[in-house]
Design an enzyme around this catalytic site. Structure first.
Site: not given
Ligand SMILES: Cc1ncc(COP(=O)(O)O)c(C=O)c1O
Length: 383
Positions: A38, A134, A164, A217, A263, A309-311
């Site tokens: 993600k 969550r 999770h 995961r 700045y 700065c921005m850049d």
């Molecule tokens: C639902 C869920 N599973 C797994 C992960 C992966 O976690 P990590 O990056 O700590 O391995 C995340 C990351 O935030 C998550 O939101």
């Protein structure tokens, strides 16, 4: 894809591959690795990280939003993809068409999504909230109600169940253990056990036995970063950082006592000083709070002086360097190194936020087989 600026991120795909390979070896054979890609693979570049993880021992992918999953499908990735976050019921048909699995946890959602699935089957993972607070079902009754709809309606395929952890990266395991046993209880109360049963993030997968379940995961540790400083000393194998950030000096000048920089004129030279300008700023995610942070130039650490700065930003050098000299903001240069964790500490945040925050204006160069450039991603030019 080309790029026309001297600021870039290097993503070491060999490091990703090594981290996934080491995790694969640690896990029992029946446990699958779901690579979490993600947020553009935590800022690293989702397509290349996904392909590398899949080639190194992962068998599925996870993202937060349906858009991210669809983008991976567009890149030709056919592996199973799970959307971890909440999707809109009206998008269930699009997910089903692209064979993307969605997370479910509400009866009403399932009833509404069913209306968008005429003639199509959507794979779903049931999310249990065992203490993260969550999303997810919180009671056995809710679990049973949601499972019943999933099992009864032919438009759904019950593919997985998961939870999770909120504190798997902490030394105190009290809440972890409570969540773990609550999840086990929820799984035991199912009418049918689905093919995927998963709860571990990186921290849990690295530290605790996952053999009652059959997938993990794997996110932050795949990128070579420790889930927290606290558990760094107890990791079962060394993690290899994949992310580094570099730029090149665009201007060098000598300033004198009383001269100011940037700045607000917040920095004033106390004598003769060499100042270099770097073409990176807060619009690249190199935020103003990093003023004072050091970068590596020409075998030395040089502090950022004045406001970012921005850049652009300015650093104070021990001696003049040539225009075009490489400056490393994160990663290794020669014998020196600035780990992601150093930036996280400076910003009083977590390493996850650092790599995610380096903006898409900074091109990503993917390195493979040592230092071969596999590809470049540059969203600024890609449009
Ligand atoms: C639902 C869920 N599973 C797994 C992960 C992966 O976690 P990590 O990056 O700590 O391995 C995340 C990351 O935030 C998550 O939101």
């Amino acid at each position: 894809m080309a790029f026309y600026r001297d600021t870039w991120v290097e993503v070491d795909l060999d490091a990703i591959s090594e981290n996934v390979g080491n995790m694969r070896q640690l896990l029992p054979e029946h446990t699958q690795i779901i690579a979490v890609v993600k947020a553009n693979a935590y800022g690293h570049g989702a397509e290349y990280v996904a392909k590398t993880a899949l080639a190194s021992g992962a068998s599925a992918l996870a993202v937060a939003f349906l858009d991210e999953a669809l983008a991976l499908r567009k890149k030709g990735i056919t592996a199973p993809i799970l959307v971890l976050g909440a999707a809109r019921p009206e998008d269930a048909g699009v997910a089903a068409e692209e064979n993307i699995s969605l997370t479910v946890f509400q009866k009403d959602w399932l009833e509404e999504a069913g209306r968008y699935l005429t003639g199509r089957k959507l794979s779903v993972h049931l999310k249990c909230d065992t203490g993260m607070g969550r999303i997810g079902v919180r009671t056995l009754q809710e679990l049973k109600e949601v499972e019943k709809i999933v099992n009864q309606q032919s438009c759904f395929y019950f593919e997985g169940i998961f939870t999770h952890f909120a504190t798997a990266d902490e030394i105190d395991t009290t809440l972890y253990e409570k969540q773990y046993s609550q999840f086990q209880d929820m799984v035991l109360n199912l009418e049918h056990r689905p093919p995927y049963v998963h709860c571990a993030n990186s921290a849990a997968a690295l530290r605790f036995d996952q053999s009652p379940f059959n997938a993990v995961r794997f996110g932050i540790a795949m990128y070579g970063l420790s889930p927290s400083p606290a558990i760094k000393p107890v990791l079962p194998f060394p993690l290899k950082e994949a992310f580094s950030l570099h730029t090149k000096v665009t201007h060098v000048k000598q300033i004198h006592a009383g001269d100011t920089v940037s700045y607000g004129a917040t920095y004033q030279a106390s004598g003769d000083e060499w100042i270099a300008t770097l073409p990176i700023g807060y619009a690249d995610g190199w935020i103003r709070r990093l003023s004072g942070q050091e970068v590596i130039i020409d075998g030395e650490r040089a502090p950022i002086v004045g406001r970012i700065c921005m850049d652009q930003c300015m650093v104070k050098l021990a001696r003049p360097v040539a225009v075009g000299t490489k400056a490393t903001l994160i990663g290794k240069q020669g014998d020196l190194s600035i780990p992601v964790d150093e930036i996280a500490e400076k910003l009083e945040t977590i390493n996850y936020e650092v790599t995610c925050s380096i903006s898409s204006r900074v091109p990503r160069i993917f390195l493979k087989n040592g230092n071969d450039v596999a590809d470049v991603s540059n969203p600024v030019l890609e449009g």
